[in-house]
Motif scaffolding. Structure first.
Motif, mmCIF file in Angstrom:
data_model
loop_
_atom_site.group_PDB
_atom_site.id
_atom_site.type_symbol
_atom_site.label_atom_id
_atom_site.label_comp_id
_atom_site.label_asym_id
_atom_site.label_seq_id
_atom_site.Cartn_x
_atom_site.Cartn_y
_atom_site.Cartn_z
ATOM 1 N N CYS A 10 41.016 36.683 31.916
ATOM 2 C CA CYS A 10 41.926 35.679 32.482
ATOM 3 C C CYS A 10 41.136 34.470 32.958
ATOM 4 C CB CYS A 10 42.715 36.265 33.657
ATOM 5 S SG CYS A 10 43.818 37.619 33.220
ATOM 6 N N CYS A 11 41.798 33.320 32.992
ATOM 7 C CA CYS A 11 41.171 32.088 33.472
ATOM 8 C C CYS A 11 41.153 32.058 34.998
ATOM 9 C CB CYS A 11 41.923 30.875 32.942
ATOM 10 S SG CYS A 11 41.862 30.709 31.149
ATOM 11 N N GLY A 12 40.328 31.151 35.545
ATOM 12 C CA GLY A 12 40.237 30.996 36.989
ATOM 13 C C GLY A 12 41.497 30.389 37.576
ATOM 14 N N ASP A 13 41.628 30.476 38.913
ATOM 15 C CA ASP A 13 42.867 30.042 39.576
ATOM 16 C C ASP A 13 42.790 28.627 40.145
ATOM 17 O OD1 ASP A 13 41.251 30.357 41.808
ATOM 18 O OD2 ASP A 13 42.733 31.489 42.961
ATOM 19 N N ASN A 14 41.735 27.872 39.808
ATOM 20 C CA ASN A 14 41.623 26.453 40.175
ATOM 21 C C ASN A 14 41.378 26.244 41.668
ATOM 22 O OD1 ASN A 14 41.505 23.791 39.192
ATOM 23 N ND2 ASN A 14 43.622 23.369 39.724
ATOM 24 N N ASP A 15 40.773 27.227 42.336
ATOM 25 C CA ASP A 15 40.480 27.148 43.772
ATOM 26 C C ASP A 15 39.039 27.564 44.034
ATOM 27 O OD1 ASP A 15 42.933 26.308 44.890
ATOM 28 O OD2 ASP A 15 43.771 28.315 44.662
ATOM 29 N N PRO A 16 38.525 27.240 45.243
ATOM 30 C CA PRO A 16 37.242 27.840 45.640
ATOM 31 C C PRO A 16 37.398 29.357 45.696
ATOM 32 C CG PRO A 16 37.913 26.100 47.171
ATOM 33 C CD PRO A 16 39.089 26.376 46.291
ATOM 34 N N ILE A 17 36.303 30.072 45.603
ATOM 35 C CA ILE A 17 36.372 31.527 45.616
ATOM 36 C C ILE A 17 36.725 32.020 47.021
ATOM 37 C CG2 ILE A 17 33.925 31.990 46.113
ATOM 38 C CD1 ILE A 17 34.076 34.170 43.897
ATOM 39 N N ASP A 18 37.638 32.994 47.098
ATOM 40 C CA ASP A 18 38.158 33.489 48.376
ATOM 41 C C ASP A 18 37.230 34.525 48.999
ATOM 42 O OD1 ASP A 18 40.556 31.980 48.194
ATOM 43 O OD2 ASP A 18 41.427 33.496 46.864
ATOM 44 N N VAL A 19 37.275 34.589 50.338
ATOM 45 C CA VAL A 19 36.450 35.544 51.085
ATOM 46 C C VAL A 19 37.313 36.282 52.097
ATOM 47 C CG1 VAL A 19 34.373 35.880 52.477
ATOM 48 C CG2 VAL A 19 34.513 33.924 50.936
ATOM 49 N N VAL B 165 27.367 38.953 51.892
ATOM 50 C CA VAL B 165 28.270 39.430 50.838
ATOM 51 C C VAL B 165 28.025 40.920 50.613
ATOM 52 C CG1 VAL B 165 28.757 39.284 48.370
ATOM 53 C CG2 VAL B 165 28.538 37.196 49.729
ATOM 54 N N LEU B 166 29.123 41.690 50.535
ATOM 55 C CA LEU B 166 29.040 43.141 50.391
ATOM 56 C C LEU B 166 29.585 43.637 49.056
ATOM 57 C CD1 LEU B 166 30.376 43.963 53.976
ATOM 58 C CD2 LEU B 166 27.973 43.783 53.251
ATOM 59 N N GLY B 167 30.528 42.915 48.471
ATOM 60 C CA GLY B 167 31.124 43.336 47.210
ATOM 61 C C GLY B 167 32.214 42.362 46.823
ATOM 62 N N ILE B 168 33.006 42.746 45.809
ATOM 63 C CA ILE B 168 34.039 41.828 45.319
ATOM 64 C C ILE B 168 35.139 42.610 44.611
ATOM 65 C CG2 ILE B 168 32.997 41.422 43.033
ATOM 66 C CD1 ILE B 168 33.632 38.394 43.503
ATOM 67 N N LEU B 169 36.359 42.068 44.693
ATOM 68 C CA LEU B 169 37.542 42.648 44.056
ATOM 69 C C LEU B 169 38.115 41.628 43.082
ATOM 70 C CD1 LEU B 169 39.754 44.964 44.085
ATOM 71 C CD2 LEU B 169 40.915 43.584 45.843
ATOM 72 N N ALA B 170 38.467 42.074 41.880
ATOM 73 C CA ALA B 170 39.036 41.177 40.875
ATOM 74 C C ALA B 170 40.557 41.292 40.896
ATOM 75 C CB ALA B 170 38.501 41.520 39.488
ATOM 76 N N MET B 171 41.216 40.382 41.601
ATOM 77 C CA MET B 171 42.681 40.378 41.603
ATOM 78 C C MET B 171 43.182 39.493 40.470
ATOM 79 S SD MET B 171 45.360 39.486 44.687
ATOM 80 C CE MET B 171 45.701 37.759 44.317
ATOM 81 N N ILE B 172 44.247 39.920 39.828
ATOM 82 C CA ILE B 172 44.901 39.131 38.782
ATOM 83 C C ILE B 172 46.224 38.654 39.347
ATOM 84 C CG2 ILE B 172 45.676 39.053 36.394
ATOM 85 C CD1 ILE B 172 42.687 39.709 36.771
ATOM 86 N N GLU C 75 49.359 36.408 38.830
ATOM 87 C CA GLU C 75 50.200 35.697 37.856
ATOM 88 C C GLU C 75 49.374 35.232 36.655
ATOM 89 O OE1 GLU C 75 52.778 32.776 39.648
ATOM 90 O OE2 GLU C 75 53.024 33.975 41.465
ATOM 91 N N GLY C 76 48.538 36.139 36.157
ATOM 92 C CA GLY C 76 47.766 35.884 34.945
ATOM 93 C C GLY C 76 46.465 35.138 35.152
ATOM 94 N N GLU C 77 46.088 34.857 36.411
ATOM 95 C CA GLU C 77 44.850 34.141 36.696
ATOM 96 C C GLU C 77 43.867 35.044 37.436
ATOM 97 O OE1 GLU C 77 46.625 29.624 37.275
ATOM 98 O OE2 GLU C 77 46.372 30.908 39.031
ATOM 99 N N THR C 78 42.574 34.858 37.168
ATOM 100 C CA THR C 78 41.541 35.584 37.897
ATOM 101 C C THR C 78 41.403 34.984 39.285
ATOM 102 O OG1 THR C 78 40.323 35.994 35.841
ATOM 103 C CG2 THR C 78 39.126 36.302 37.913
ATOM 104 N N ASP C 79 41.521 35.820 40.312
ATOM 105 C CA ASP C 79 41.444 35.373 41.699
ATOM 106 C C ASP C 79 40.506 36.322 42.447
ATOM 107 O OD1 ASP C 79 41.868 34.201 44.126
ATOM 108 O OD2 ASP C 79 44.005 34.633 44.249
ATOM 109 N N TRP C 80 39.203 36.057 42.356
ATOM 110 C CA TRP C 80 38.199 36.935 42.968
ATOM 111 C C TRP C 80 38.350 36.945 44.485
ATOM 112 C CZ3 TRP C 80 35.623 40.066 39.866
ATOM 113 C CH2 TRP C 80 35.374 39.685 38.543
ATOM 114 N N LYS C 81 38.124 38.114 45.088
ATOM 115 C CA LYS C 81 38.144 38.278 46.535
ATOM 116 C C LYS C 81 36.800 38.863 46.974
ATOM 117 C CE LYS C 81 42.506 37.110 46.428
ATOM 118 N NZ LYS C 81 42.948 35.762 46.860
ATOM 119 N N VAL C 82 35.967 38.020 47.539
ATOM 120 C CA VAL C 82 34.657 38.453 48.025
ATOM 121 C C VAL C 82 34.838 39.207 49.344
ATOM 122 C CG1 VAL C 82 32.409 37.672 48.886
ATOM 123 C CG2 VAL C 82 33.454 36.543 46.904
ATOM 124 N N ILE C 83 34.196 40.346 49.474
ATOM 125 C CA ILE C 83 34.201 41.105 50.726
ATOM 126 C C ILE C 83 32.878 40.807 51.430
ATOM 127 C CG2 ILE C 83 34.432 43.368 51.795
ATOM 128 C CD1 ILE C 83 36.878 42.437 50.150
#
Length: 344
Positions: free
Chosen positions: A172-181, A199-206, A208-216
Motif C-alpha cells: 500500500c502507498c503512504g498516507d501523506n503524513d509524518p510518521i505517527d508515534v 524507538v521500541l518497535g512498529i505496527l503496520a496499520m492499513i 482505508e488502503g493506505e500504509t499508516d505506520w505506528k511507531v512504538i
C-alpha cells in the motif's frame, strides 16, 4: 543502498550523518505565561504560541525557537536531536549502549484526551490544529474500556509517508503524513511538547488502503525507559499493552460508521531495527519533498531552516503569516457526546 539521513546542523543546513548522531536526554521545563508555553529542553528550546479559541476550528498551536522565530514543527525541528555544546564540549548522557539513537517527537495528543489534534500538513508553518470532518471537529470515541487515546500520540518531524511510494511489505502507498508515534511512558504530555524518545518497535496499520505506520516508543526521560529497549521488553513488562494498542487502532473508527482497520504482518509488531529502517525511509521521502524532488501531494513545505529547499522563507515572512491568525481567546465548551462510552 540507502543514502545517509540528512540532519540539521547548527546553521540550519541539511548535513549527512544518521549513523554518527546519538541522542541526549531532554529535561522539559514548562513555563506558562498568557497564551505562550515555553518548553526548555537540555538540547533545544522551543516555544508554542496558541492562536484562536481552543475547541474551535480556528484554534492553532504555532512553534517558535527560543529566540522567538517561528518555525514549522514538520520541517524545521530535526529528526534526531542536536548535540548541546558547552565550552566546546558536547554534552554527555548515560546510554544503554553505544548504538542507542533518540528521536525528536512532536506531541499532538496527550494520553486520555479525545480531540484529534494533528500537525496541519497543508497549512503554512504546519501548526497543530484539531482535525475537522464534514464541518465538525473530530474527537476519537471512548471504546470501552479505553478513554480517548491510550498513549501520548504524535509524530516524528522530518518524516513523510509518501503517497506515491508503495511499501514492499504492505503493498500500500503512504498516507501523506509524518510518521505517527505512540509514546507509552508513564508521564502525560502536552500538545506541542517536543520530547526525545527511544524507538521500541512498529505496527503496520492499513487505513482505508493506505500504509499508516505506528511507531512504538518511550520518552527517554520516563522512569521506565531504562527497562524498555525493544518490543519484547514491552510485551514482558507491560502485559496487555500491545494487544490493547492493536485493538484500539482496529476499532477506533467503528463508532463513526467506518469498517475496522486492517494490519500488515497479521497485526504483529516488528522490532526496533525494522522500525528504524522505516523511519530512515520516511526521512528520505521527506528530504525529497522539501527539495521539490517529488510530488508534494498537497503538502505545505514552507520552512525557515532547510538548505537547498526552494520553499525556505524568512523569519519576517513567517511572523507576518502567524499574525494573520486570530488572537488567542476563550476555550469553547465541548459536546457531552465526547464522553460517551462505545461498546464495539
Amino acid at each position: 543502498m540507502m543514502r545517509p539521513l540528512l540532519l540539521r546542523s547548527s546553521l540550519g543546513c541539511l548535513v549527512s550523518g544518521f549513523g554518527s548522531f546519538s541522542g541526549y536526554r531532554n529535561k522539559i521545563v514548562t513555563q506558562a505565561a498568557a497564551a505562550t508555553h515555553l518548553y526548555c529542553r537540555k538540547t533545544m528550546h522551543y516555544q508554542t504560541e496558541e492562536r484562536g479559541h481552543p475547541n474551535s476550528p480556528d484554534y492553532r498551536i504555532y512553534f517558535k525557537t527560543k529566540e522567538g522565530s517561528y518555525i514549522s514543527p514538520f520541517h524545521d525541528i530535526p529528526l534526531i536531536p542536536e548535540k548541546e555544546e558547552g565550552s566546546g564540549v558536547p554534552a554527555k548522557r548515560a546510554k544503554q549502549n553505544e548504538h542507542e539513537v533518540l528521536f525528536n517527537m512532536v506531541v499532538e495528543v496527550p494520553r486520555w484526551s479525545n480531540a484529534k489534534m494533528e500537525i496541519a500538513t497543508k497549512e503554512p508553518l504546519n501548526p497543530i490544529k484539531q482535525d475537522v470532518k464534514k464541518g465538525k471537529l473530530r474527537y476519537v470515541a471512548n471504546i470501552f474500556p479505553h478513554k480517548g487515546y491510550i498513549w501520548n500520540y504524535g509524530a516524528l518531524p522530518q518524516t513523510w509517508e509518501d503517497p506515491n511510494h508503495t511499501d514492499k511489505d504492505t503493498k500500500c502507498c503512504g498516507d501523506n503524513d509524518p510518521i505517527d508515534v505512540c509514546e507509552i511512558g508513564t508521564l502525560v504530555c502536552s500538545p506541542g511538547q517536543v520530547i526525545q524518545v527511544k524507538v521500541l518497535g512498529i505496527l503496520a496499520m492499513i487505513d482505508e488502503g493506505e500504509t499508516d505506520w505506528k511507531v512504538i516508543a518511550i520518552n527517554a526521560e520516563d522512569p521506565d525507559a531504562k527497562n524498555l529497549n525493544n518490543i519484547e521488553d514491552v510485551r514482558k513488562n507491560r502485559p496487555g499493552h500491545l494487544e490493547a494498542t492493536v485493538d484500539w487502532f482496529r476499532k477506533y473508527k467503528v463508532p463513526d460508521g467506518k469498517p475496522e482497520n486492517q494490519f500488515g504482518f497479521d497485526g504483529h509488531f516488528k522490532d526496533k531495527d525494522f522500525a528504524v529502517q522505516i523511519i530512515k525511509s520516511t526521512h528520505e521521502h521527506w528530504r525529497a519533498l522539501v527539495q521539490s524532488q517529488t510530488n508534494s501531494g498537497g503538502i505545505e513545505c514552507k520552512n525557515t531552516t532547510c538548505c537547498n529547499s526552494p520553499f525556505t522563507f524568512s523569519s519576517a515572512e513567517a511572523r507576518s503569516l502567524v499574525q494573520l491568525a486570530p488572537p488567542f481567546g476563550n476555550r469553547y465548551p465541548m459536546s457531552p457526546e465526547v464522553d460517551k462510552w462505545h461498546f464495539v
